[in-house]
Design an enzyme around this catalytic site. Structure first.
Site, PDB file in Angstrom:
ATOM      1  N   HIS A 181       1.512   4.255  -2.824  1.00 18.99           N
ATOM      2  CA  HIS A 181       1.485   5.715  -2.677  1.00 18.99           C
ATOM      3  C   HIS A 181       2.675   6.345  -3.398  1.00 18.99           C
ATOM      4  CE1 HIS A 181      -1.878   6.818  -0.214  1.00 18.99           C
ATOM      5  NE2 HIS A 181      -1.528   6.074   0.815  1.00 18.99           N
ATOM      6  N   GLU A 229      -6.279   7.070  -1.160  1.00 18.11           N
ATOM      7  CA  GLU A 229      -6.208   5.866  -0.335  1.00 18.11           C
ATOM      8  C   GLU A 229      -6.798   4.671  -1.078  1.00 18.11           C
ATOM      9  OE1 GLU A 229      -4.650   5.218   2.581  1.00 18.11           O
ATOM     10  OE2 GLU A 229      -3.844   7.229   2.183  1.00 18.11           O
ATOM     11  N   HIS A 285       0.831  -1.195   0.000  1.00 22.81           N
ATOM     12  CA  HIS A 285       0.000   0.000   0.000  1.00 22.81           C
ATOM     13  C   HIS A 285       0.873   1.255   0.000  1.00 22.81           C
ATOM     14  CE1 HIS A 285      -3.390   2.621   1.426  1.00 22.81           C
ATOM     15  NE2 HIS A 285      -2.387   3.247   2.037  1.00 22.81           N
ATOM     16  N   GLU A 286       1.874   1.281   0.881  1.00 23.73           N
ATOM     17  CA  GLU A 286       2.740   2.463   0.969  1.00 23.73           C
ATOM     18  C   GLU A 286       3.595   2.629  -0.288  1.00 23.73           C
ATOM     19  OE1 GLU A 286       2.132   4.552   3.127  1.00 23.73           O
ATOM     20  OE2 GLU A 286       0.925   3.298   4.468  1.00 23.73           O
TER      21      GLU A 286
END
Length: 300
Positions: A149, A225, A145-146
């Site tokens: 980003h 997100e 997930h990071e």
């Protein structure tokens, strides 16, 4: 409600300091004997509006390290740190970005964040609690997930959006102050707001318009997100991403130990219940994020 506002505090402070300094020094050259020069005003606001967001962007990594007391892993000291570096390296390669710096910050709650001024010079940090509380496949999903980003360029995009909004906040604050001044001015010799009155009105309007602009920033933060969740599901698998978010949901009763200034970059924040909290929330509810992942998996 205060989470996204505190994330924007550095940016807003730079804008306000610039406005105060330039006003006191008489640098605001867009004011003429005939009123406002709109072209000069727009250029002025763009230059100094973008400055606030860019300063925040370039300071993001050192500020993140300092505020979280993150320990950057340069040489792994144990098998856990080695696994963490190897996992981030593999995910970064799959995402097509340069290996970011990796760190661990002392917090018992499971959390993680990514920041940095570009996707090839980023920082990914996880909490000690995340490493202790989650299974390896769930930690990998959080890291994915990071990395998502970073690969999506979210940090740069957020800063550019904030810079454009700063421009319009400063621009319309000065136009509104000039309208108020003209309305109060009775003749060419007196009346109006005066030097300090105009200055005070501009500052108040910048704060008010800045709060309104932060709603737009918060909306973009929530939207990204979902994109990062989708990237995490692509890199680590939908099942692992859903399980990681479900684990985070179960921990919501614990106090949030993420520094307020970094919550917009974290994988999760506390629940948002009230309307105003939802408007300013940097993250959508975890139930909505889990539902979106399940629907995407069903469509595939």
């Amino acid at each position: 409600m205060m989470r996204i506002l505190l994330f924007l505090a550095t940016n807003l402070a730079v804008v306000l300091v610039a406005s105060v300094t330039l006003r006191l020094l008489g640098v605001e050259g867009y004011l003429t004997a005939n009123g406002l020069n709109m072209t000069s005003l727009l250029i002025f606001c763009f230059v100094f509006g973008m400055a606030g967001s860019l300063v925040s962007l370039f300071l993001s990594k050192p500020m993140a390290k300092m505020s979280t007391r993150a320990q950057i892993i340069k040489q792994p000291g144990n098998s856990t740190e080695q696994w963490l570096l190897d996992t981030v390296r593999d995910l970064s390669r799959d995402a097509g970005i340069k290996m970011p710096e990796v760190g661990i910050f002392p917090a018992q709650q499971s959390n993680a964040f990514a920041t940095g001024w570009n996707k090839n010079d980023a920082l990914v940090c996880v909490s000690a609690g995340l490493m202790n509380n989650m299974r390896p496949e769930e930690v990998r999903a959080v890291l994915a997930h990071e990395v998502g980003h970073v690969a999506n360029g979210d940090m740069v995009t957020l800063s550019l959006i904030q810079g454009v909004l700063n421009t319009f906040v400063m621009f319309f604050a000065r136009i509104a102050a000039q309208v108020i001044d003209s309305f109060l001015r009775r003749d060419d010799e007196g009346g109006g707001l005066g030097f300090f009155g105009y200055f005070a009105v501009v500052i108040v309007l910048e704060i008010v318009f800045g709060l309104a602009a932060s709603v737009i920033v918060a909306w973009f933060s929530r939207w990204r997100e979902y994109r990062a969740d989708a990237a995490g599901a692509h890199l680590a698998g939908s099942g692992s991403m859903i399980n990681a978010l479900s684990r985070l949901k179960a921990e919501h009763s614990m106090p949030d130990q993420m520094p307020e200034s970094l919550t917009a970059f974290a994988i999760t924040t506390g629940q948002t219940r009230k309307l105003m909290e939802r408007l300013f929330a940097s993250h959508p509810p975890l139930d909505d994020r889990i539902r979106a992942l399940k629907e995407a998996a069903y469509r595939q």
